[in-house]
Design a protein around this motif. Structure first.
Motif, PDB file in Angstrom:
ATOM      1  N   GLU A 154      25.229  42.944  28.630  1.00  0.00           N
ATOM      2  CA  GLU A 154      25.283  43.500  26.918  1.00  0.00           C
ATOM      3  C   GLU A 154      24.392  42.995  26.274  1.00  0.00           C
ATOM      4  OE1 GLU A 154      25.311  46.614  26.979  1.00  0.00           O
ATOM      5  OE2 GLU A 154      26.444  47.329  28.485  1.00  0.00           O
ATOM      6  N   GLN A 155      23.642  41.789  27.018  1.00  0.00           N
ATOM      7  CA  GLN A 155      22.648  40.592  26.064  1.00  0.00           C
ATOM      8  C   GLN A 155      21.844  40.914  26.431  1.00  0.00           C
ATOM      9  OE1 GLN A 155      24.363  36.432  25.869  1.00  0.00           O
ATOM     10  NE2 GLN A 155      25.857  36.948  24.241  1.00  0.00           N
ATOM     11  N   ASP A 156      20.548  41.026  26.040  1.00  0.00           N
ATOM     12  CA  ASP A 156      19.004  40.808  26.251  1.00  0.00           C
ATOM     13  C   ASP A 156      18.599  39.421  26.802  1.00  0.00           C
ATOM     14  OD1 ASP A 156      18.443  39.988  23.612  1.00  0.00           O
ATOM     15  OD2 ASP A 156      17.408  41.946  22.991  1.00  0.00           O
ATOM     16  N   LEU A 157      17.394  39.656  27.168  1.00  0.00           N
ATOM     17  CA  LEU A 157      16.692  38.185  27.723  1.00  0.00           C
ATOM     18  C   LEU A 157      16.707  37.312  26.476  1.00  0.00           C
ATOM     19  CD1 LEU A 157      14.943  38.616  30.754  1.00  0.00           C
ATOM     20  CD2 LEU A 157      17.505  37.911  30.242  1.00  0.00           C
ATOM     21  N   TYR A 158      16.541  37.739  25.863  1.00  0.00           N
ATOM     22  CA  TYR A 158      15.764  37.081  24.210  1.00  0.00           C
ATOM     23  C   TYR A 158      16.894  37.080  23.946  1.00  0.00           C
ATOM     24  CZ  TYR A 158      13.669  36.089  19.486  1.00  0.00           C
ATOM     25  OH  TYR A 158      13.712  35.607  17.762  1.00  0.00           O
ATOM     26  N   GLU A 159      18.053  37.192  23.407  1.00  0.00           N
ATOM     27  CA  GLU A 159      19.314  37.184  22.543  1.00  0.00           C
ATOM     28  C   GLU A 159      19.806  35.740  23.507  1.00  0.00           C
ATOM     29  OE1 GLU A 159      23.526  38.718  21.047  1.00  0.00           O
ATOM     30  OE2 GLU A 159      22.093  40.193  22.135  1.00  0.00           O
ATOM     31  N   MET A 160      20.232  35.484  24.784  1.00  0.00           N
ATOM     32  CA  MET A 160      20.847  34.537  25.286  1.00  0.00           C
ATOM     33  C   MET A 160      20.090  33.644  25.139  1.00  0.00           C
ATOM     34  SD  MET A 160      21.341  37.093  28.489  1.00  0.00           S
ATOM     35  CE  MET A 160      21.796  35.401  30.238  1.00  0.00           C
ATOM     36  N   SER A 161      18.237  33.557  25.270  1.00  0.00           N
ATOM     37  CA  SER A 161      16.923  32.530  24.962  1.00  0.00           C
ATOM     38  C   SER A 161      17.695  31.986  23.247  1.00  0.00           C
ATOM     39  CB  SER A 161      16.180  32.888  25.142  1.00  0.00           C
ATOM     40  OG  SER A 161      14.793  31.714  24.981  1.00  0.00           O
ATOM     41  N   VAL A 162      17.506  33.265  22.247  1.00  0.00           N
ATOM     42  CA  VAL A 162      17.441  32.662  21.145  1.00  0.00           C
ATOM     43  C   VAL A 162      19.621  31.374  21.282  1.00  0.00           C
ATOM     44  CG1 VAL A 162      18.774  32.798  19.172  1.00  0.00           C
ATOM     45  CG2 VAL A 162      16.791  34.002  20.058  1.00  0.00           C
ATOM     46  N   ASN A 163      20.197  32.270  21.755  1.00  0.00           N
ATOM     47  CA  ASN A 163      21.748  31.444  22.193  1.00  0.00           C
ATOM     48  C   ASN A 163      21.648  29.985  22.881  1.00  0.00           C
ATOM     49  OD1 ASN A 163      23.118  33.448  20.391  1.00  0.00           O
ATOM     50  ND2 ASN A 163      23.303  34.748  22.758  1.00  0.00           N
ATOM     51  N   HIS A 164      20.667  30.712  23.398  1.00  0.00           N
ATOM     52  CA  HIS A 164      20.689  28.670  24.654  1.00  0.00           C
ATOM     53  C   HIS A 164      20.125  27.829  23.202  1.00  0.00           C
ATOM     54  CE1 HIS A 164      19.529  25.920  27.354  1.00  0.00           C
ATOM     55  NE2 HIS A 164      18.795  26.112  27.825  1.00  0.00           N
ATOM     56  N   ALA A 165      19.012  28.233  23.018  1.00  0.00           N
ATOM     57  CA  ALA A 165      17.945  27.513  21.707  1.00  0.00           C
ATOM     58  C   ALA A 165      18.976  26.774  20.630  1.00  0.00           C
ATOM     59  CB  ALA A 165      16.560  27.829  20.841  1.00  0.00           C
TER      60      ALA A 165
ATOM     61  N   GLU B  83      22.439  26.237  20.557  1.00  0.00           N
ATOM     62  CA  GLU B  83      23.521  25.790  21.704  1.00  0.00           C
ATOM     63  C   GLU B  83      22.420  24.198  21.356  1.00  0.00           C
ATOM     64  OE1 GLU B  83      25.068  27.123  24.866  1.00  0.00           O
ATOM     65  OE2 GLU B  83      25.792  28.337  23.778  1.00  0.00           O
ATOM     66  N   ARG B  84      21.486  24.235  22.303  1.00  0.00           N
ATOM     67  CA  ARG B  84      20.833  22.542  22.329  1.00  0.00           C
ATOM     68  C   ARG B  84      20.418  22.458  20.456  1.00  0.00           C
ATOM     69  NH1 ARG B  84      21.787  20.732  26.964  1.00  0.00           N
ATOM     70  NH2 ARG B  84      21.025  22.069  28.424  1.00  0.00           N
ATOM     71  N   ALA B  85      19.761  22.468  19.626  1.00  0.00           N
ATOM     72  CA  ALA B  85      19.748  22.611  18.391  1.00  0.00           C
ATOM     73  C   ALA B  85      21.144  21.840  18.049  1.00  0.00           C
ATOM     74  CB  ALA B  85      19.575  23.579  17.866  1.00  0.00           C
ATOM     75  N   GLY B  86      22.372  22.672  18.035  1.00  0.00           N
ATOM     76  CA  GLY B  86      23.537  22.171  17.660  1.00  0.00           C
ATOM     77  C   GLY B  86      23.545  20.921  18.481  1.00  0.00           C
ATOM     78  N   ALA B  87      23.606  20.729  18.770  1.00  0.00           N
ATOM     79  CA  ALA B  87      23.758  19.457  20.278  1.00  0.00           C
ATOM     80  C   ALA B  87      22.919  18.402  19.371  1.00  0.00           C
ATOM     81  CB  ALA B  87      24.142  19.561  22.170  1.00  0.00           C
ATOM     82  N   VAL B  88      21.911  18.221  19.401  1.00  0.00           N
ATOM     83  CA  VAL B  88      20.945  17.432  19.222  1.00  0.00           C
ATOM     84  C   VAL B  88      21.260  17.082  17.394  1.00  0.00           C
ATOM     85  CG1 VAL B  88      18.534  17.379  17.934  1.00  0.00           C
ATOM     86  CG2 VAL B  88      18.740  17.920  20.220  1.00  0.00           C
TER      87      VAL B  88
END
Length: 102
Positions: free
Chosen positions: A16-27, A29-34
């Motif tokens: 139930e997640q669209d690709l844009y939402e998944m992309s934003v979530n991934h970005a 998570e990466r920003a949080g790690a950095v």
């Protein structure tokens, strides 16, 4: 197959997640790690300036995030490279722990 059927199938596959939402979530998570690593670097520099010593305990916490991510990816992807990376990060974490506390 119609456009609506394709979209419905894609949503089911992506939980139930669209690709844009998944992309934003991934970005995010990466920003949080950095951000977490940048803060750890800053705190490490401050600690060294105050005490003259390098403290590995903060980096154990930072590495824990990497370990959990690596293990999760290895389990989900069942990829030999991911499994190898997960094992490597666990070994590094254990080595640092031993160096700091033993």
């Amino acid at each position: 197959m119609t456009k609506d059927e394709i979209l419905e199938k894609s949503r089911k596959e992506n939980k139930e997640q669209d690709l844009y939402e998944m992309s934003v979530n991934h970005a995010a998570e990466r920003a949080g790690a950095v951000g977490m690593i940048a803060m750890a670097m800053l705190l490490t520099v401050i600690h060294i300036m105050q005490t003259g010593e390098f403290d590995l305990r903060l980096w154990l916490v930072i590495l824990a995030e990497s370990i959990v991510s690596s293990i999760y990816r290895a389990v989900k992807m069942r990829n030999l490279r991911e499994i190898g990376w997960a094992v490597f990060t666990v070994i590094v974490e254990i080595a640092i722990f031993v160096m700091e506390f033993v």
